[in-house]
Design a protein around this motif. Sequence first.
Motif, short mmCIF file in Angstrom:
data_model
loop_
_atom_site.label_atom_id
_atom_site.label_comp_id
_atom_site.label_asym_id
_atom_site.label_seq_id
_atom_site.Cartn_x
_atom_site.Cartn_y
_atom_site.Cartn_z
N SER A 1 -14.55 9.69 -16.29
CA SER A 1 -13.46 8.78 -16.63
C SER A 1 -13.55 7.45 -15.90
CB SER A 1 -12.12 9.44 -16.34
OG SER A 1 -11.97 9.65 -14.96
N LEU A 2 -14.20 7.42 -14.76
CA LEU A 2 -14.26 6.19 -13.97
C LEU A 2 -15.34 5.21 -14.39
CD1 LEU A 2 -13.77 7.16 -10.23
CD2 LEU A 2 -12.28 5.80 -11.66
N LEU A 3 -16.42 5.72 -14.89
CA LEU A 3 -17.58 4.85 -15.05
C LEU A 3 -17.32 3.64 -15.93
CD1 LEU A 3 -20.55 4.32 -14.40
CD2 LEU A 3 -21.08 5.40 -16.56
N THR A 4 -16.94 3.84 -17.16
CA THR A 4 -16.84 2.73 -18.10
C THR A 4 -15.79 1.69 -17.69
OG1 THR A 4 -17.63 4.18 -19.83
CG2 THR A 4 -16.57 2.14 -20.52
N PRO A 5 -14.55 2.08 -17.36
CA PRO A 5 -13.58 1.03 -16.98
C PRO A 5 -13.97 0.29 -15.70
CG PRO A 5 -12.48 3.15 -17.31
CD PRO A 5 -13.93 3.38 -17.43
N TYR A 6 -14.50 1.02 -14.74
CA TYR A 6 -14.83 0.37 -13.47
C TYR A 6 -16.06 -0.51 -13.60
CZ TYR A 6 -13.83 -0.07 -8.55
OH TYR A 6 -13.45 -0.57 -7.34
N VAL A 7 -16.99 -0.09 -14.45
CA VAL A 7 -18.17 -0.91 -14.73
C VAL A 7 -17.73 -2.24 -15.33
CG1 VAL A 7 -20.12 -1.06 -16.36
CG2 VAL A 7 -19.89 0.93 -14.90
N GLN A 8 -16.79 -2.19 -16.26
CA GLN A 8 -16.29 -3.41 -16.88
C GLN A 8 -15.56 -4.29 -15.88
OE1 GLN A 8 -13.98 -1.83 -20.09
NE2 GLN A 8 -15.75 -1.60 -21.44
N GLU A 9 -14.80 -3.67 -14.98
CA GLU A 9 -14.07 -4.44 -13.98
C GLU A 9 -15.01 -5.15 -13.01
OE1 GLU A 9 -11.26 -3.58 -10.17
OE2 GLU A 9 -10.83 -2.42 -11.97
N LEU A 10 -16.11 -4.49 -12.66
CA LEU A 10 -17.05 -5.10 -11.72
C LEU A 10 -17.98 -6.11 -12.39
CD1 LEU A 10 -18.08 -2.02 -9.55
CD2 LEU A 10 -16.62 -3.94 -8.88
N GLY A 11 -18.00 -6.13 -13.73
CA GLY A 11 -18.83 -7.08 -14.44
C GLY A 11 -20.26 -6.62 -14.64
N ILE A 12 -20.49 -5.33 -14.61
CA ILE A 12 -21.83 -4.79 -14.85
C ILE A 12 -22.11 -4.88 -16.35
CG2 ILE A 12 -23.29 -2.73 -14.69
CD1 ILE A 12 -21.60 -1.85 -12.30
N PRO A 13 -23.27 -5.39 -16.74
CA PRO A 13 -23.60 -5.45 -18.18
C PRO A 13 -23.66 -4.05 -18.79
CG PRO A 13 -25.13 -6.78 -16.88
CD PRO A 13 -24.28 -6.03 -15.92
N HIS A 14 -23.30 -3.96 -20.06
CA HIS A 14 -23.26 -2.67 -20.75
C HIS A 14 -24.62 -1.98 -20.77
CE1 HIS A 14 -19.11 -2.71 -22.01
NE2 HIS A 14 -19.24 -3.98 -22.38
N ALA A 15 -25.68 -2.75 -20.85
CA ALA A 15 -27.03 -2.15 -20.86
C ALA A 15 -27.30 -1.43 -19.54
CB ALA A 15 -28.08 -3.22 -21.10
N TRP A 16 -26.78 -1.96 -18.46
CA TRP A 16 -26.98 -1.31 -17.16
C TRP A 16 -26.15 -0.05 -17.03
CZ3 TRP A 16 -27.78 -4.75 -12.32
CH2 TRP A 16 -28.78 -5.68 -12.58
N ALA A 17 -25.02 -0.01 -17.71
CA ALA A 17 -24.16 1.18 -17.63
C ALA A 17 -24.90 2.42 -18.13
CB ALA A 17 -22.88 0.97 -18.42
N SER A 18 -25.69 2.24 -19.17
CA SER A 18 -26.45 3.39 -19.68
C SER A 18 -27.51 3.83 -18.68
CB SER A 18 -27.08 3.06 -21.03
OG SER A 18 -27.96 1.96 -20.90
N ILE A 19 -28.05 2.89 -17.93
CA ILE A 19 -29.03 3.26 -16.89
C ILE A 19 -28.33 4.00 -15.76
CG2 ILE A 19 -30.60 2.32 -15.15
CD1 ILE A 19 -31.23 0.08 -17.20
#
Length: 170
Positions: free
Chosen positions: A52-70
């Motif tokens: 539950s944390l990964l996607t919203p927190y990734v967006q808040e920190l400004g991590i690009p979506h391509a990196w989220a999959s990595i």
Amino acid sequence: MPQDERQRSKSRASTSRAVARPPARAKVPLRKLLKVASVAGGIQFGWALQLSLLTPYVQELGIPHAWASIIWLCGPVSGLFVQPLVGHFSDRCTSRFGRRRPFIVCGAISIAVAVLLIGLSADIGWLLGDRGDFRPRAIAVFVFGFWILDVANNMTQGPCRALLADLTGM
């Protein structure tokens, strides 16, 4: 048939019957099973927290979506290596606390540290010098905490399941 031969044949017959019967297992109290099962439930909460944390927190920190999959790759990769290694070592552990419990405790402590790192990654990044919209230090702390959470969940899950099996005699 002499008396000695009769006694020997009777003792052999009773020995073979005793060997064929499985030994009685001591029952494990329900309270103890519930305690161990609650650890397994806690691990599932850890996985749910991570998912539950990964996607919203990734967006808040400004991590690009391509990196989220990595970042998501750390789960399968850590599970591939961590669970078999921890399982191997916990099977051979000779601790006075038991074979599984030291790994469960270390995993639980690691989960707590990882959750703190993830939750405070923006603040830690700010303390390390992040200013503005781009926060590379916060991202690094988040990814490190996320990886530790993955490893800790895998480190705890295997011994917990094995402890349940040990207690129930499976």
